[in-house]
Design a protein around this motif. Structure first.
Motif, PDB file in Angstrom:
ATOM      1  N   ARG A  73       0.833  -1.200   0.000  1.00 33.06           N
ATOM      2  CA  ARG A  73       0.000   0.000   0.000  1.00 33.06           C
ATOM      3  C   ARG A  73       0.875   1.261   0.000  1.00 33.06           C
ATOM      4  N   ASP A  74       2.000   1.210   0.721  1.00 34.26           N
ATOM      5  CA  ASP A  74       2.913   2.359   0.744  1.00 34.26           C
ATOM      6  C   ASP A  74       3.427   2.648  -0.656  1.00 34.26           C
ATOM      7  N   ALA A  75       3.822   1.586  -1.331  1.00 36.24           N
ATOM      8  CA  ALA A  75       4.373   1.754  -2.667  1.00 36.24           C
ATOM      9  C   ALA A  75       3.323   2.294  -3.625  1.00 36.24           C
ATOM     10  N   ILE A  76       2.105   1.768  -3.511  1.00 37.64           N
ATOM     11  CA  ILE A  76       1.029   2.240  -4.384  1.00 37.64           C
ATOM     12  C   ILE A  76       0.741   3.714  -4.105  1.00 37.64           C
ATOM     13  N   ALA A  77       0.714   4.053  -2.803  1.00 36.23           N
ATOM     14  CA  ALA A  77       0.438   5.440  -2.441  1.00 36.23           C
ATOM     15  C   ALA A  77       1.511   6.366  -2.990  1.00 36.23           C
ATOM     16  N   ALA A  78       2.767   5.886  -3.014  1.00 40.07           N
ATOM     17  CA  ALA A  78       3.863   6.716  -3.522  1.00 40.07           C
ATOM     18  C   ALA A  78       3.805   6.826  -5.047  1.00 40.07           C
ATOM     19  N   GLY A  79       3.129   5.901  -5.697  1.00 47.79           N
ATOM     20  CA  GLY A  79       3.011   5.967  -7.148  1.00 47.79           C
ATOM     21  C   GLY A  79       3.703   4.831  -7.871  1.00 47.79           C
ATOM     22  N   ILE A  80       4.006   3.767  -7.155  1.00 47.53           N
ATOM     23  CA  ILE A  80       4.590   2.588  -7.797  1.00 47.53           C
ATOM     24  C   ILE A  80       3.505   1.523  -7.904  1.00 47.53           C
ATOM     25  N   ALA A  81       3.046   1.262  -9.101  1.00 46.41           N
ATOM     26  CA  ALA A  81       1.971   0.294  -9.290  1.00 46.41           C
ATOM     27  C   ALA A  81       2.519  -0.948  -9.981  1.00 46.41           C
ATOM     28  N   THR A  82       2.018  -2.085  -9.577  1.00 46.34           N
ATOM     29  CA  THR A  82       2.457  -3.344 -10.176  1.00 46.34           C
ATOM     30  C   THR A  82       1.278  -3.987 -10.888  1.00 46.34           C
ATOM     31  N   VAL A  83       1.495  -4.404 -12.096  1.00 47.08           N
ATOM     32  CA  VAL A  83       0.461  -5.160 -12.801  1.00 47.08           C
ATOM     33  C   VAL A  83       0.927  -6.603 -12.889  1.00 47.08           C
ATOM     34  N   HIS A  84       0.236  -7.454 -12.179  1.00 48.79           N
ATOM     35  CA  HIS A  84       0.615  -8.866 -12.170  1.00 48.79           C
ATOM     36  C   HIS A  84       0.037  -9.551 -13.380  1.00 48.79           C
ATOM     37  N   GLN A  85       0.721 -10.594 -13.767  1.00 46.15           N
ATOM     38  CA  GLN A  85       0.245 -11.343 -14.924  1.00 46.15           C
ATOM     39  C   GLN A  85      -1.157 -11.878 -14.662  1.00 46.15           C
ATOM     40  N   HIS A  86      -1.337 -12.477 -13.475  1.00 44.45           N
ATOM     41  CA  HIS A  86      -2.672 -12.865 -13.058  1.00 44.45           C
ATOM     42  C   HIS A  86      -3.054 -11.920 -11.924  1.00 44.45           C
ATOM     43  N   LEU A  87      -4.110 -12.196 -11.228  1.00 48.35           N
ATOM     44  CA  LEU A  87      -4.466 -11.438 -10.033  1.00 48.35           C
ATOM     45  C   LEU A  87      -4.604  -9.950 -10.259  1.00 48.35           C
ATOM     46  N   ALA A  88      -5.059  -9.567 -11.425  1.00 53.71           N
ATOM     47  CA  ALA A  88      -5.246  -8.145 -11.643  1.00 53.71           C
ATOM     48  C   ALA A  88      -6.713  -7.806 -11.852  1.00 53.71           C
ATOM     49  N   MET A  89      -7.401  -8.683 -12.540  1.00 52.65           N
ATOM     50  CA  MET A  89      -8.781  -8.398 -12.934  1.00 52.65           C
ATOM     51  C   MET A  89      -9.683  -9.498 -12.408  1.00 52.65           C
ATOM     52  N   ILE A  90     -10.939  -9.161 -12.194  1.00 53.11           N
ATOM     53  CA  ILE A  90     -11.923 -10.158 -11.785  1.00 53.11           C
ATOM     54  C   ILE A  90     -12.829 -10.437 -12.980  1.00 53.11           C
ATOM     55  N   PRO A  91     -12.737 -11.639 -13.545  1.00 54.90           N
ATOM     56  CA  PRO A  91     -13.404 -11.936 -14.813  1.00 54.90           C
ATOM     57  C   PRO A  91     -14.916 -11.746 -14.777  1.00 54.90           C
ATOM     58  N   LEU A  92     -15.543 -12.031 -13.631  1.00 56.16           N
ATOM     59  CA  LEU A  92     -16.999 -11.977 -13.575  1.00 56.16           C
ATOM     60  C   LEU A  92     -17.532 -10.558 -13.489  1.00 56.16           C
ATOM     61  N   MET A  93     -16.650  -9.612 -13.178  1.00 47.98           N
ATOM     62  CA  MET A  93     -17.119  -8.233 -13.027  1.00 47.98           C
ATOM     63  C   MET A  93     -16.921  -7.459 -14.327  1.00 47.98           C
ATOM     64  N   SER A  94     -17.714  -6.406 -14.467  1.00 43.81           N
ATOM     65  CA  SER A  94     -17.652  -5.618 -15.688  1.00 43.81           C
ATOM     66  C   SER A  94     -16.335  -4.854 -15.754  1.00 43.81           C
ATOM     67  N   VAL A  95     -16.008  -4.398 -16.955  1.00 51.52           N
ATOM     68  CA  VAL A  95     -14.765  -3.659 -17.132  1.00 51.52           C
ATOM     69  C   VAL A  95     -14.749  -2.418 -16.249  1.00 51.52           C
ATOM     70  N   SER A  96     -15.868  -1.700 -16.211  1.00 52.34           N
ATOM     71  CA  SER A  96     -15.835  -0.456 -15.438  1.00 52.34           C
ATOM     72  C   SER A  96     -15.787  -0.734 -13.940  1.00 52.34           C
ATOM     73  N   ARG A  97     -16.451  -1.801 -13.492  1.00 52.90           N
ATOM     74  CA  ARG A  97     -16.357  -2.146 -12.065  1.00 52.90           C
ATOM     75  C   ARG A  97     -14.925  -2.554 -11.710  1.00 52.90           C
ATOM     76  N   ASN A  98     -14.277  -3.269 -12.624  1.00 51.21           N
ATOM     77  CA  ASN A  98     -12.885  -3.649 -12.402  1.00 51.21           C
ATOM     78  C   ASN A  98     -11.972  -2.440 -12.410  1.00 51.21           C
ATOM     79  N   PHE A  99     -12.237  -1.556 -13.380  1.00 52.66           N
ATOM     80  CA  PHE A  99     -11.370  -0.389 -13.548  1.00 52.66           C
ATOM     81  C   PHE A  99     -11.336   0.436 -12.274  1.00 52.66           C
ATOM     82  N   PHE A 100     -12.499   0.590 -11.640  1.00 55.00           N
ATOM     83  CA  PHE A 100     -12.571   1.447 -10.459  1.00 55.00           C
ATOM     84  C   PHE A 100     -12.538   0.660  -9.157  1.00 55.00           C
ATOM     85  N   MET A 101     -12.221  -0.636  -9.232  1.00 57.26           N
ATOM     86  CA  MET A 101     -12.196  -1.455  -8.021  1.00 57.26           C
ATOM     87  C   MET A 101     -11.221  -0.867  -7.000  1.00 57.26           C
ATOM     88  N   GLY A 102     -11.741  -0.580  -5.818  1.00 65.02           N
ATOM     89  CA  GLY A 102     -10.908  -0.007  -4.767  1.00 65.02           C
ATOM     90  C   GLY A 102     -10.795   1.506  -4.859  1.00 65.02           C
TER      91      GLY A 102
END
Lengths: 260, 372
Positions: free
Chosen positions: A76-105
């Motif tokens: 969370r510290d890293a994300i707050a500072a502006g370092i974001a990680t995109v994992h190969q998996h574990l990034a998106m929730i397939p059952l949710m819509s694109v916009s719900r995923n986009f704004f998740m959290g």
């Protein structure tokens, strides 16, 4: 291209018990560049990016972010500072819509009296717009992520990270599971993001993918940096050799159970 | 490589037919089922009294009961967990109200309030154990099922030497909170309807002149209120998005900063709240609490939710669907009685429809996620 490094990792070491996963890794990443981190399996790529994104605390070494020494205690510290990680998996929730995923959290809120609602109109508008800029024409923002291809999912995840203010984007093997077309789309996305001034750390073990978008290339082997090369200074064959050079040793170490 | 090929979505994704688009709405199964069930009973049991005022009230009350517990189970299932202790919680909550309000003779509002607190704490404990240990909620709440049922029998037996405690209605007389669960509203309207001859009135006996249906029980109001609030919460709020995310993929949700553990614990507490609402309405209606109340209710709630289109694996579902599932339940259970069919066949129906619903849901999931 701006030459001021936004992140400097100096002599990072990481030990897990008796195992030395990283034995002094140094790289720096500039804003607006794509820095490729290459290495074979077990070279320490994952451990290194986990250190960078705040998952692991380095045993020794320094992380300097925008000129300040940083001490991340959790992601969370890293994300707050502006370092974001995109994992190969574990990034998106397939059952949710694109916009719900986009704004998740980071759901946009619209207040109605004292009640607070999810602002679907805003979310849908922004998602559609961001996706169009990335070259993905959605059937609708309520389309489930599950219907997107692997490359498109990576693109959504990257667009999301950038939209929410990532200055450094760590991409963990974003192309390793993708086909040719999808890979080229993800590489194109990386290029777009770089042009927006975001520093991209692109982890891969595919030399061709790295050479397609990379500005600089750092090869990791057995927990150490073998050196950093500028674009044009190095041929694909040389990079491949650097990566494969430690192959036998890595295999040997693997068989002894000593790799990361 | 720097120039993006203008990706055209259509090239990758075959356009969906309108039917398939409609299919992925989670409520679809519930809507189709509701239409089918009403059509069936309108055709075969229309003259049985099922659709006069009394009959409608009869299956409405039963459906509302299912609805109250289905709403809790629905949100919890979408958040990726189960609660098998709902039935025991209903028995336990009713018994607690009886012990506090009758045996200990405390004011009824206090008995009800304290019962709510205790039960919601049990819900929180369920959730806390699940998120801390990472064990399947199936096992954790199965343990709670037995623990609560055991206490529900043990406590009254030890104190009162019996397993049914009556006298709750008398104890609740004049209380300000109890009518919120056991009362009826719009009694004036129904009296007027009766006087106007629109609905039947009793012809003889002590209630001569009163309408056969004298008001809408609070149970139904609770059911509709819970459905509405839960639906808005799920589809229109930030927290709703977190519920979907927690059940869809807890790790991905955590990576995006969703407080998954908090969401899950709160959903367990909400399920316990719904069970307690059910129990309170029930003891107020019956005037007694029994140690065997609520048996198998957890499964009925889950079946209603599944008929309503929710996936057992979490991350997908609809409160409206679950409410329709509950309505199907209530109408079929009472309808078979009106139609003069052996009531044990209701269970056969349950099993068959559950199987159909799960198969349909799995198919729908494939469509959504593009799996083959």
């Amino acid at each position: 291209m701006c030459a001021r490094p936004i992140v400097q990792m100096k002599n990072i070491e990481k030990h897990f018990g008796s195992v030395i996963a990283l034995a002094g890794v140094s790289i720096d990443v500039n804003a607006g560049e794509c820095h490729c981190l290459l290495g074979d399996n077990g070279a320490g790529k994952s451990t290194f990016i986990k250190t960078m994104s705040g998952v692991h605390k380095p045993t020794a070494g320094e992380i300097i972010f925008e000129g300040q020494p940083m001490d991340f205690t959790d992601p969370r510290d890293a994300i707050a500072a502006g370092i974001a990680t995109v994992h190969q998996h574990l990034a998106m929730i397939p059952l949710m819509s694109v916009s719900r995923n986009f704004f998740m959290g980071n759901e946009p809120i619209k207040t109605l009296g004292f009640l607070r609602f999810f602002d679907h109109d805003y979310a849908n508008r922004v998602t559609t717009e961001e996706m169009r800029q990335m070259g993905i024409n959605l059937r609708g923002p309520d389309q489930a992520v599950g219907t997107l291809s692997g490359g498109e999912r990576q693109t959504v995840a990257i667009a999301r990270a950038v939209h929410f203010g990532a200055k450094v984007l760590i991409l963990d093997e974003p192309t390793s599971a993708l086909g040719v077309r999808q890979t080229s789309n993800v590489l194109a996305t990386i290029d777009k993001v770089r042009k927006q001034g975001v520093a991209v750390v692109f982890i891969t073990h595919n030399v061709r993918h790295a050479l397609a978008v990379g500005d600089r290339f750092t090869v990791l082997n057995r927990g150490k940096t073998l050196g950093t090369a500028e674009r044009g200074e190095i041929t694909p064959e040389e990079l491949q050799d650097l990566m494969a050079g430690g192959q036998e040793l890595a295999e040997l170490e693997g068989s002894l159970g000593g790799t990361v | 490589m720097s120039d993006t090929p203008q990706t055209v979505a259509d090239e990758r994704i075959k356009s969906m037919s309108r039917l398939r688009t409609a299919l992925i709405r989670p409520e679809l199964g519930g809507i189709v089922g509701t239409v089918a069930v009403f059509t069936f009973f309108l055709l075969f049991a229309f003259d049985s009294g099922m659709f006069n005022a009394q009959g409608v009230m009869n299956w409405s009350v039963v459906s509302a009961q299912f609805m109250i517990i289905a709403v809790g189970a629905c949100l919890l299932m979408i958040a990726g967990e189960f609660d098998l202790s709902v039935g025991s919680m209903i028995g336990f909550a009713g018994m607690m109200i009886a012990i506090f309000g009758v045996t200990l003779d405390w004011p009824m509002w206090m008995a009800i309030a304290l019962t709510f607190v205790i039960c919601i704490l049990f819900g929180a404990l369920n959730g806390y154990i699940v998120v801390r240990t990472g064990l399947p909620s199936f096992i954790v709440t199965l343990a709670t099922l037995f623990i609560l049922r055991g206490f529900t029998i043990f406590i009254p037996q030890t104190i009162e030497r019996k397993t049914i405690i009556g006298g709750i209605r008398e104890a609740a007389e004049g209380d300000w909170l109890a009518p919120l669960f056991g009362g009826k509203i719009l009694t004036g309207v129904f009296q007027w309807l009766g006087n106007a001859g629109i609905i039947d009135v009793f012809e003889r006996g002590s209630r001569k002149g009163q309408p056969v249906v004298d008001g809408i029980p609070m149970l139904i109001i609770w059911a509709l209120l819970l459905v509405f609030v839960a639906h808005v919460l799920l589809t229109r709020t930030r927290f709703g998005n977190w519920i979907f995310a927690s059940g869809g993929d807890a790790d991905a949700a955590r990576n995006s900063g969703v407080p998954v553990n908090k969401v899950k614990i709160l959903m367990f507490m909400f399920t316990a709240f719904c069970a307690t609402v059910f129990a309170t309405c029930q003891v107020m209606e019956f005037g007694s609490a029994g140690a065997d109340r609520g048996l198998l209710k957890e499964f009925e709630a889950i079946i209603a939710v599944v008929i309503g289109g929710a996936l057992l694996t979490g991350g997908y579902g609809s409160v409206i669907g679950a409410a329709l599932g509950a309505l199907i339940f209530g109408v079929v259970q009472q309808g078979l009685f009106f139609a003069g069919v052996e009531s044990s066949l209701f269970r056969v129906f349950l099993g068959v429809i559950l199987l159909f619903a799960v198969i349909l849901n799995t198919y729908i999931r494939r469509i959504i996620t593009g799996e083959r």
